[in-house]
Enzyme design. Structure first.
Site, PDB file in Angstrom:
ATOM      1  CG  ASN A   1     -54.207  16.302 -37.931  1.00  0.00           C
ATOM      2  OD1 ASN A   1     -53.457  16.014 -37.008  1.00  0.00           O
ATOM      3  ND2 ASN A   1     -54.214  15.653 -39.065  1.00  0.00           N
TER       4      ASN A   1
ATOM      5  CB  THR B   1     -42.220  21.084 -36.039  1.00  0.00           C
ATOM      6  OG1 THR B   1     -43.131  22.119 -36.340  1.00  0.00           O
ATOM      7  CG2 THR B   1     -42.004  21.015 -34.549  1.00  0.00           C
TER       8      THR B   1
ATOM      9  CD  GLU C   1     -45.102   8.622 -39.640  1.00  0.00           C
ATOM     10  OE1 GLU C   1     -45.506   9.001 -40.755  1.00  0.00           O
ATOM     11  OE2 GLU C   1     -44.478   7.567 -39.466  1.00  0.00           O
TER      12      GLU C   1
ATOM     13  CB  CYS D   1     -51.145  14.071 -42.593  1.00  0.00           C
ATOM     14  SG  CYS D   1     -51.566  12.487 -41.865  1.00  0.00           S
TER      15      CYS D   1
ATOM     16  CD  GLU E   1     -46.173   7.000 -36.138  1.00  0.00           C
ATOM     17  OE1 GLU E   1     -47.335   7.142 -36.545  1.00  0.00           O
ATOM     18  OE2 GLU E   1     -45.645   7.752 -35.299  1.00  0.00           O
TER      19      GLU E   1
HETATM   20  P1  NAD Z   1     -46.645  21.408 -35.558  1.00  0.00           P
HETATM   21  O1  NAD Z   1     -45.387  20.864 -36.121  1.00  0.00           O
HETATM   22  O2  NAD Z   1     -46.810  22.857 -35.460  1.00  0.00           O
HETATM   23  O3  NAD Z   1     -46.889  20.855 -34.082  1.00  0.00           O
HETATM   24  C1  NAD Z   1     -46.956  19.473 -33.781  1.00  0.00           C
HETATM   25  C2  NAD Z   1     -46.575  19.263 -32.328  1.00  0.00           C
HETATM   26  O4  NAD Z   1     -45.212  19.627 -32.161  1.00  0.00           O
HETATM   27  C3  NAD Z   1     -47.361  20.122 -31.335  1.00  0.00           C
HETATM   28  O5  NAD Z   1     -47.586  19.380 -30.156  1.00  0.00           O
HETATM   29  C4  NAD Z   1     -46.399  21.269 -31.069  1.00  0.00           C
HETATM   30  O6  NAD Z   1     -46.600  21.890 -29.828  1.00  0.00           O
HETATM   31  C5  NAD Z   1     -45.069  20.547 -31.101  1.00  0.00           C
HETATM   32  N1  NAD Z   1     -43.901  21.401 -31.404  1.00  0.00           N
HETATM   33  C6  NAD Z   1     -43.873  22.562 -32.128  1.00  0.00           C
HETATM   34  N2  NAD Z   1     -42.610  23.041 -32.184  1.00  0.00           N
HETATM   35  C7  NAD Z   1     -41.836  22.159 -31.511  1.00  0.00           C
HETATM   36  C8  NAD Z   1     -40.439  22.093 -31.238  1.00  0.00           C
HETATM   37  N3  NAD Z   1     -39.597  23.034 -31.660  1.00  0.00           N
HETATM   38  N4  NAD Z   1     -39.967  21.046 -30.522  1.00  0.00           N
HETATM   39  C9  NAD Z   1     -40.800  20.075 -30.094  1.00  0.00           C
HETATM   40  N5  NAD Z   1     -42.133  20.096 -30.308  1.00  0.00           N
HETATM   41  C10 NAD Z   1     -42.643  21.118 -31.022  1.00  0.00           C
HETATM   42  O7  NAD Z   1     -47.801  20.723 -36.405  1.00  0.00           O
HETATM   43  P2  NAD Z   1     -49.363  21.003 -36.293  1.00  0.00           P
HETATM   44  O8  NAD Z   1     -49.643  22.321 -36.922  1.00  0.00           O
HETATM   45  O9  NAD Z   1     -49.809  20.727 -34.901  1.00  0.00           O
HETATM   46  O10 NAD Z   1     -49.951  19.825 -37.209  1.00  0.00           O
HETATM   47  C11 NAD Z   1     -50.161  19.928 -38.567  1.00  0.00           C
HETATM   48  C12 NAD Z   1     -49.058  19.223 -39.321  1.00  0.00           C
HETATM   49  O11 NAD Z   1     -48.996  17.866 -38.921  1.00  0.00           O
HETATM   50  C13 NAD Z   1     -49.297  19.183 -40.813  1.00  0.00           C
HETATM   51  O12 NAD Z   1     -48.106  19.488 -41.473  1.00  0.00           O
HETATM   52  C14 NAD Z   1     -49.700  17.736 -41.079  1.00  0.00           C
HETATM   53  O13 NAD Z   1     -49.439  17.271 -42.374  1.00  0.00           O
HETATM   54  C15 NAD Z   1     -48.891  17.031 -40.070  1.00  0.00           C
HETATM   55  N6  NAD Z   1     -49.440  15.704 -39.793  1.00  0.00           N
HETATM   56  C16 NAD Z   1     -48.760  14.615 -40.251  1.00  0.00           C
HETATM   57  C17 NAD Z   1     -49.271  13.345 -40.037  1.00  0.00           C
HETATM   58  C18 NAD Z   1     -48.548  12.115 -40.508  1.00  0.00           C
HETATM   59  O14 NAD Z   1     -48.906  11.025 -40.085  1.00  0.00           O
HETATM   60  N7  NAD Z   1     -47.543  12.231 -41.354  1.00  0.00           N
HETATM   61  C19 NAD Z   1     -50.475  13.194 -39.343  1.00  0.00           C
HETATM   62  C20 NAD Z   1     -51.148  14.339 -38.907  1.00  0.00           C
HETATM   63  C21 NAD Z   1     -50.604  15.591 -39.120  1.00  0.00           C
END
Ligand code: NAD
Length: 477
Positions: free
Chosen positions: A147, A227, A245, A279, A458
């Site tokens: 995002n 995840t 996060e 997020c 963080e």
């Molecule tokens: P995601 O969990 O699908 O993927 C995030 C990252 O993790 C990607 O690089 C992905 O390739 C990797 N990944 C996926 N499965 C994995 C595994 N089994 N082991 C290790 N790595 C793995 O999330 P997304 O769809 O890319 O992002 C959206 C989500 O991120 C939303 O839920 C959003 O709320 C969250 N988000 C949180 C924050 C925060 O600061 N809390 C900030 C931005 C986004």
């Protein structure tokens, strides 16, 4: 073509396999991404381990010097980076120029500066002097989402590197381009080989391999809660340090005594900025019953005025959704809202712009009312341009509804009553509370969520502490 960055070189994946990289605004593949696996990660881990011996020993000022060289190259390539972010993610070019790339630069600047003031503790008694050394951990993994691609990538790698660790980073497979361009800049800046390694590929393969690698001492992860849960369970066997996060379902609480115009303008941003794919966006808007009807009318009218379409157009407010799959997920929640008795006040459908983006993945900014606070649409993260309106009468009632989800990342309170602001802020279950504002970020403050929104904080010295291990030395006097 995107390549891995391992031991200072841009490399093809050992498997020789790639997958397509899409421009979501036109729904077409425009490049390919390495489908890396555990062999690439292993190579990166060896490079990072070798580099650690020297990188961890050089003074922090010298590490900052590399950051400042990279910063000047990012400034030189500012427009190219912003355009790449826009094409890869679908976000408006104007937003990438005003938020994503400036913040990515700021992340490096910030950690390069604060490391100079980082201190460890000492405790002195008649009997002994205790002092604490803080040493880098070694090789750490940094896994980031799609995002805010370069913004969150740099937010993770900067504190890790500046405190003397070497990094294996994995950007999202959906938005790898700016991390790739960043690795080119690291080479140009002369960053020592192996200090930063960037592996591209799927989370289930490359991401998992980083989490499972025995040489990786800590994982900093930003992404979905599901995840995060998987990473936590895989990492527990090897006692890796974890900073997670995760997702959110953030409440915005609007009291009748708020500064109405300021609240209205900011709530439009907190609902739909970056297509609602931040997020920290507020997705449940609780409005006091005395101003509910007025807010509903004004907010819906303003939402209808948002310009959705070509992210490259300078006046676009809302661009494309990152992937077809994510667009369909968002639309399925709108469908569910209708089934559950929700009334769509505006939006509610896929949007088809005219011109070059007519095939692109767009969703109309959507406002829904009439849903119970505890239904699925009001409890689960949608992560798109969809908000619900919920009226309330008392503080107790709104706190009960706001705190009812599994999440606890951020919240927003609108009131001019100071006592109420403090009272509600202290009772709301979230790691971040904004009062009469949204998204003001001081990078020194602790950032993170409670409940299923994550573990750890963080930002500022919290991040430096995460990436270092404390060793206490006790000297008898
Ligand atoms: P995601 O969990 O699908 O993927 C995030 C990252 O993790 C990607 O690089 C992905 O390739 C990797 N990944 C996926 N499965 C994995 C595994 N089994 N082991 C290790 N790595 C793995 O999330 P997304 O769809 O890319 O992002 C959206 C989500 O991120 C939303 O839920 C959003 O709320 C969250 N988000 C949180 C924050 C925060 O600061 N809390 C900030 C931005 C986004």
């Amino acid at each position: 073509m995107v390549k891995n960055y391992i031991n200072g070189e841009l490399l093809e994946p050992l498997s020789g396999e790639y997958f397509d990289n899409y421009d979501p605004s036109v729904a077409k593949a425009y490049g390919i991404v390495p489908d890396s696996d555990e062999r690439d990660v292993d190579m990166a881990a060896q490079a990072a381990n070798n580099a650690f011996k020297e990188w961890s020993q050089i003074p922090a000022e010298e590490r900052s010097g590399y950051f400042f060289k990279i910063i000047s190259l990012m400034q030189r390539d500012f427009n190219e980076l912003a355009r790449a972010e826009c094409v890869d993610n679908g976000k408006p070019f104007s937003l990438a120029k005003s938020v994503d790339i400036p913040r990515a630069i700021r992340n490096l600047e910030f950690f390069a500066s604060i490391i100079q003031g980082f201190e460890s503790q000492s405790h002195h008694t008649k009997e002994a002097l205790n002092y604490t050394l803080r040493s880098p951990l070694g090789v750490v993994g940094a896994i980031s989402p799609w995002n805010l691609p370069l913004y969150l990538f740099t937010w993770k790698i900067a504190p890790a590197l500046i405190s003397g660790n070497c990094v294996i980073a994995k950007p999202s497979e959906l938005t790898p381009m700016t991390a790739y361009l960043f690795s080119e800049l690291c080479i140009e800046a002369g960053l020592p080989k192996g200090v930063l390694n960037v592996i591209h590929g799927y989370g289930s393969k490359a991401g998992r391999a980083i989490v499972n690698h025995p040489d990786v001492k800590a994982i900093t992860f930003t992404g979905g809660t599901k995840t995060g849960r998987e990473i936590a369970s895989s990492a527990s066997g090897t006692f890796k340090k974890l900073s997670l996060e995760l997702g959110g379902k953030n409440p915005v609480i609007v009291f009748h005594d708020c500064d109405y115009e300021k609240m209205l303008a900011t709530t439009l941003l907190s609902s739909f900025r970056n297509q609602g794919e931040i997020c920290l966006c507020g997705s449940r808007i609780f409005v006091h019953k005395d101003i509910y009807e007025k807010f509903k009318k004004d907010f819906t009218e303003n939402t209808k005025k948002l310009k959705v379409g070509d992210p490259l157009e300078p006046d676009t407010d809302q661009g494309a959704i990152v992937s077809k799959e994510h667009m369909e997920k968002i639309l399925s929640y709108i469908e569910l809202a209708e089934k559950d008795g929700g009334r769509i006040l505006c939006g509610g459908k896929r949007f088809t712009p005219e011109g070059r983006c007519r095939e692109g993945w767009f969703v109309e900014p959507t406002v829904i009312e009439g849903l119970p606070y505890d239904c699925k649409v009001n409890q689960e993260e949608i992560f798109g341009p969809v908000v619900t309106l919920i009226p309330f009468e008392t503080e107790e009632e709104v706190l009960n509804m706001a705190n009812s989800t599994d999440y606890g990342l951020a919240s927003v309170i609108w009131t001019e009553n100071l006592s109420r602001a403090h009272r509600v802020a202290s009772q709301i279950q979230s790691g971040i509370v904004w009062v009469n504002c949204w998204m003001i970020r001081d990078l020194r403050t602790p950032f993170g969520g409670v409940k299923s929104s994550g573990i750890g904080r963080e930002g500022g010295y919290e991040a430096i502490r995460f990436f270092t291990e404390a060793k206490n030395i006790c000297i008898k006097i």
